[in-house]
Design a protein around this motif. Structure first.
Motif, PDB file in Angstrom:
ATOM      1  N   SER A  75      16.667  -6.462  11.573  1.00 15.63           N
ATOM      2  CA  SER A  75      15.352  -6.935  11.159  1.00 15.63           C
ATOM      3  C   SER A  75      14.671  -5.893  10.277  1.00 15.63           C
ATOM      4  O   SER A  75      14.880  -4.684  10.446  1.00 15.63           O
ATOM      5  CB  SER A  75      14.483  -7.195  12.394  1.00 15.63           C
ATOM      6  OG  SER A  75      13.157  -7.492  12.040  1.00 15.63           O
ATOM      7  N   TYR A  76      13.863  -6.377   9.345  1.00 14.43           N
ATOM      8  CA  TYR A  76      12.978  -5.473   8.617  1.00 14.43           C
ATOM      9  C   TYR A  76      11.819  -5.088   9.531  1.00 14.43           C
ATOM     10  O   TYR A  76      11.468  -5.825  10.467  1.00 14.43           O
ATOM     11  CB  TYR A  76      12.444  -6.139   7.344  1.00 14.43           C
ATOM     12  CG  TYR A  76      13.478  -6.241   6.247  1.00 14.43           C
ATOM     13  CD1 TYR A  76      13.673  -5.175   5.371  1.00 14.43           C
ATOM     14  CD2 TYR A  76      14.259  -7.378   6.096  1.00 14.43           C
ATOM     15  CE1 TYR A  76      14.633  -5.250   4.364  1.00 14.43           C
ATOM     16  CE2 TYR A  76      15.220  -7.464   5.096  1.00 14.43           C
ATOM     17  CZ  TYR A  76      15.402  -6.393   4.234  1.00 14.43           C
ATOM     18  OH  TYR A  76      16.363  -6.457   3.250  1.00 14.43           O
ATOM     19  N   SER A  77      11.245  -3.933   9.260  1.00 18.21           N
ATOM     20  CA  SER A  77      10.121  -3.481  10.088  1.00 18.21           C
ATOM     21  C   SER A  77       9.036  -2.869   9.222  1.00 18.21           C
ATOM     22  O   SER A  77       9.294  -2.398   8.100  1.00 18.21           O
ATOM     23  CB  SER A  77      10.591  -2.463  11.134  1.00 18.21           C
ATOM     24  OG  SER A  77      10.969  -1.247  10.521  1.00 18.21           O
ATOM     25  N   ILE A  78       7.821  -2.883   9.764  1.00 18.90           N
ATOM     26  CA  ILE A  78       6.672  -2.229   9.134  1.00 18.90           C
ATOM     27  C   ILE A  78       5.982  -1.376  10.197  1.00 18.90           C
ATOM     28  O   ILE A  78       6.180  -1.601  11.397  1.00 18.90           O
ATOM     29  CB  ILE A  78       5.686  -3.262   8.559  1.00 18.90           C
ATOM     30  CG1 ILE A  78       5.164  -4.194   9.663  1.00 18.90           C
ATOM     31  CG2 ILE A  78       6.332  -4.070   7.426  1.00 18.90           C
ATOM     32  CD1 ILE A  78       4.061  -5.149   9.215  1.00 18.90           C
ATOM     33  N   PRO A  79       5.172  -0.381   9.814  1.00 19.29           N
ATOM     34  CA  PRO A  79       4.464   0.419  10.821  1.00 19.29           C
ATOM     35  C   PRO A  79       3.522  -0.443  11.659  1.00 19.29           C
ATOM     36  O   PRO A  79       2.905  -1.388  11.157  1.00 19.29           O
ATOM     37  CB  PRO A  79       3.671   1.432   9.978  1.00 19.29           C
ATOM     38  CG  PRO A  79       4.405   1.508   8.685  1.00 19.29           C
ATOM     39  CD  PRO A  79       4.951   0.128   8.447  1.00 19.29           C
ATOM     40  N   PHE A  80       3.449  -0.149  12.954  1.00 17.48           N
ATOM     41  CA  PHE A  80       2.505  -0.834  13.841  1.00 17.48           C
ATOM     42  C   PHE A  80       1.156  -0.145  13.715  1.00 17.48           C
ATOM     43  O   PHE A  80       1.041   1.065  13.930  1.00 17.48           O
ATOM     44  CB  PHE A  80       3.000  -0.781  15.284  1.00 17.48           C
ATOM     45  CG  PHE A  80       2.077  -1.478  16.243  1.00 17.48           C
ATOM     46  CD1 PHE A  80       1.906  -2.847  16.177  1.00 17.48           C
ATOM     47  CD2 PHE A  80       1.368  -0.768  17.198  1.00 17.48           C
ATOM     48  CE1 PHE A  80       1.045  -3.502  17.050  1.00 17.48           C
ATOM     49  CE2 PHE A  80       0.505  -1.407  18.083  1.00 17.48           C
ATOM     50  CZ  PHE A  80       0.346  -2.784  18.007  1.00 17.48           C
ATOM     51  N   LEU A  81       0.117  -0.910  13.362  1.00 19.25           N
ATOM     52  CA  LEU A  81      -1.177  -0.316  13.032  1.00 19.25           C
ATOM     53  C   LEU A  81      -2.186  -0.391  14.176  1.00 19.25           C
ATOM     54  O   LEU A  81      -3.370  -0.199  13.967  1.00 19.25           O
ATOM     55  CB  LEU A  81      -1.751  -1.004  11.780  1.00 19.25           C
ATOM     56  CG  LEU A  81      -0.875  -0.884  10.522  1.00 19.25           C
ATOM     57  CD1 LEU A  81      -1.505  -1.644   9.358  1.00 19.25           C
ATOM     58  CD2 LEU A  81      -0.654   0.576  10.153  1.00 19.25           C
ATOM     59  N   GLY A  82      -1.741  -0.680  15.385  1.00 21.78           N
ATOM     60  CA  GLY A  82      -2.643  -0.742  16.530  1.00 21.78           C
ATOM     61  C   GLY A  82      -2.927   0.646  17.088  1.00 21.78           C
ATOM     62  O   GLY A  82      -2.771   1.668  16.412  1.00 21.78           O
ATOM     63  N   ALA A  83      -3.329   0.670  18.353  1.00 17.47           N
ATOM     64  CA  ALA A  83      -3.753   1.920  18.996  1.00 17.47           C
ATOM     65  C   ALA A  83      -2.601   2.698  19.615  1.00 17.47           C
ATOM     66  O   ALA A  83      -2.804   3.813  20.104  1.00 17.47           O
ATOM     67  CB  ALA A  83      -4.790   1.607  20.076  1.00 17.47           C
ATOM     68  N   ASP A  84      -1.389   2.145  19.607  1.00 14.59           N
ATOM     69  CA  ASP A  84      -0.296   2.739  20.385  1.00 14.59           C
ATOM     70  C   ASP A  84      -0.033   4.208  20.061  1.00 14.59           C
ATOM     71  O   ASP A  84       0.125   5.035  20.963  1.00 14.59           O
ATOM     72  CB  ASP A  84       0.996   1.940  20.195  1.00 14.59           C
ATOM     73  CG  ASP A  84       0.970   0.604  20.922  1.00 14.59           C
ATOM     74  OD1 ASP A  84      -0.037   0.322  21.606  1.00 14.59           O
ATOM     75  OD2 ASP A  84       1.943  -0.163  20.798  1.00 14.59           O
ATOM     76  N   VAL A  85       0.032   4.549  18.770  1.00 13.83           N
ATOM     77  CA  VAL A  85       0.347   5.938  18.402  1.00 13.83           C
ATOM     78  C   VAL A  85      -0.752   6.883  18.887  1.00 13.83           C
ATOM     79  O   VAL A  85      -0.475   7.950  19.449  1.00 13.83           O
ATOM     80  CB  VAL A  85       0.557   6.064  16.877  1.00 13.83           C
ATOM     81  CG1 VAL A  85       0.664   7.534  16.470  1.00 13.83           C
ATOM     82  CG2 VAL A  85       1.818   5.309  16.451  1.00 13.83           C
TER      83      VAL A  85
END
Length: 429
Positions: free
Chosen positions: A243-253
């Motif tokens: 699968s292609y992926s993009i950065p997750f922009l939520g609070a997780d990091v």
């Protein structure tokens, strides 16, 4: 946790809101659990008695529990009335705060809870609010012996406890983890209520405030153990997931980094580097998301653009967000998988921390993320807070889920309630 004779153990604040109604149902399920050995006195809270009664009636009908209305307390309070928030907090051990966006409505609840000896759990995915509450209220909460625990929903329990779980299953020292979120939907597709959309709009529209907050905190960077985790391109292909992926922009990091800092500073645990991504499928999905992201980033920069984004969520998000939220069928057909790829070293590496010699893959799987998994995570976090006092941090304070629950059995609780943690593979290189 600070204890006193209060009439309720839990109060769901904002119970008649879109997410609050599902949290209310989940507390009712917990109360009726046949394995429960002690009563669970609880209440719902909000501005309208009629709306709160309607939510309880709906939950009673859905769960086949006609006595629910007579078993659950009702507290009338308003976020704009501090005295009513004080009265709510005086009556309960824990407030489950479902009223967002938290940047506008969260702080009065935190303040009322601390001043009146109640702990507070929220489902916030807004890093600015979460980090600000730590700097403003950590010391006050510690002095009162209460626990303020943010992001106890899908943001960010799977990610935060997923990293802790991966570390616990690693045969060696975990140095870096990448997580990939995959959301699975049925034939009717997926949809998210626009409350989450609004939080994202306000967050991105004011991201300079978050940077100012972090600059003023002036924290020393955590030591990097092992080789530095390489950042992927904004759009990249993950072979392991096809699968292609993009950065997750939520609070997780943000949340995971705060947890890793807490574990390093309080227990001298080796900090884990972390990056979060979303698996988006094939190239058609990538193109669709690129256009949606482009519209969002352009419009969120100015006031009129933000108003348009808020007014027309379905149009600007290409159907991913709506004012109505998902249907029951959409929720029943949806699920998520968060896959963690960890790397590190063990004693066979000859003490060379830069020689990666162990790889591990773990997963957290669960039902629909926003309105099924989130209530489960929130309620089980609250039950852990009620029942595992001896395993919590010794004093109160403002915590991430990982910091608060790292020594508890919350992961076991989640496993029993349908949010499953498992090891997929572990290899020595």
């Amino acid at each position: 946790m600070a204890t006193s004779q209060k009439p309720f153990q839990l109060v769901v604040f904002g119970a008649s809101g879109f997410t609050g109604q599902f949290v209310t149902e989940e507390v009712a399920r917990e109360q009726a659990d046949p394995q429960r050995t002690s009563p669970l006195p609880w209440a719902v809270a909000g501005r309208s008695r009629e709306n709160l009664q309607r939510v309880l009636e709906r939950a009673a009908h859905k769960l086949g529990r006609p006595t629910l209305l007579s078993e659950v307390g009702i507290i009338i309070c308003d976020i704009t009335n501090p005295a009513s928030l004080d009265e709510m907090a005086k009556q309960t051990s824990i407030v489950l705060n479902c009223v967002g966006p938290y940047r506008f409505y969260g702080e009065p609840v935190v303040k009322a809870c601390i001043e009146n000896g109640a702990s507070c759990i929220d489902i916030c995915g807004e890093p600015q609010f979460l980090e600000l509450m730590y700097w403003k209220y950590n010391q006050k909460a510690a002095e009162k012996g209460v626990y303020i625990i943010g992001s106890c929903g899908f943001d960010s329990i799977p990610a935060d406890l997923g990293v802790i779980y991966t570390k616990s299953k690693m045969n060696g020292t975990l140095t870096g983890v990448e997580s990939f979120l995959s959301v699975h939907s049925g034939p009717e597709g997926m949809c998210i209520h626009d409350g989450t959309w609004k939080s994202a709009i306000y967050g991105f529209g004011d991201k300079q405030s978050l940077q100012k907050l972090r600059n003023s905190a002036n924290l020393k960077p955590l030591p990097i153990v092992g080789p530095k985790l390489k950042r992927r391109w904004p759009i990249c292909y993950c072979r392991a997931l096809s699968s292609y992926s993009i950065p997750f922009l939520g609070a997780d990091v943000s949340v995971v980094k705060r947890t890793q800092r807490y574990l390093y500073e309080n227990f001298q645990n080796s900090p884990v580097q972390y990056a979060a991504y979303v698996a988006v499928g094939g190239i058609a999905s990538v193109i669709k998301l690129m256009f949606a992201g482009l519209f969002f980033l352009i419009f969120v920069r100015f006031g009129l653009g933000r108003q348009l984004l808020i007014k027309f969520p379905r149009f600007f998000s290409f159907g991913y967000f709506s004012k109505q939220g998902p249907t029951q069928k959409q929720m029943e057909a949806s699920s998520f998988t968060m896959t963690f790829f960890g790397e590190g070293y063990n004693e066979h590496s000859g003490g060379d921390k830069n020689k990666l010699s162990v790889k591990i893959c773990t997963q957290v799987k669960g039902p629909e993320a926003g309105y099924v998994a989130t209530p489960i995570a929130m309620v089980q976090a609250a039950m852990t807070l009620l029942n595992e006092t001896s395993n919590l941090p010794k004093s109160g304070g403002v915590f991430t889920p990982g910091a608060a629950f790292c020594h508890t059995k919350l992961i076991d609780r989640l496993n029993r309630h349908g949010i499953e943690f498992s090891v997929i593979s572990s290899t020595e290189v």
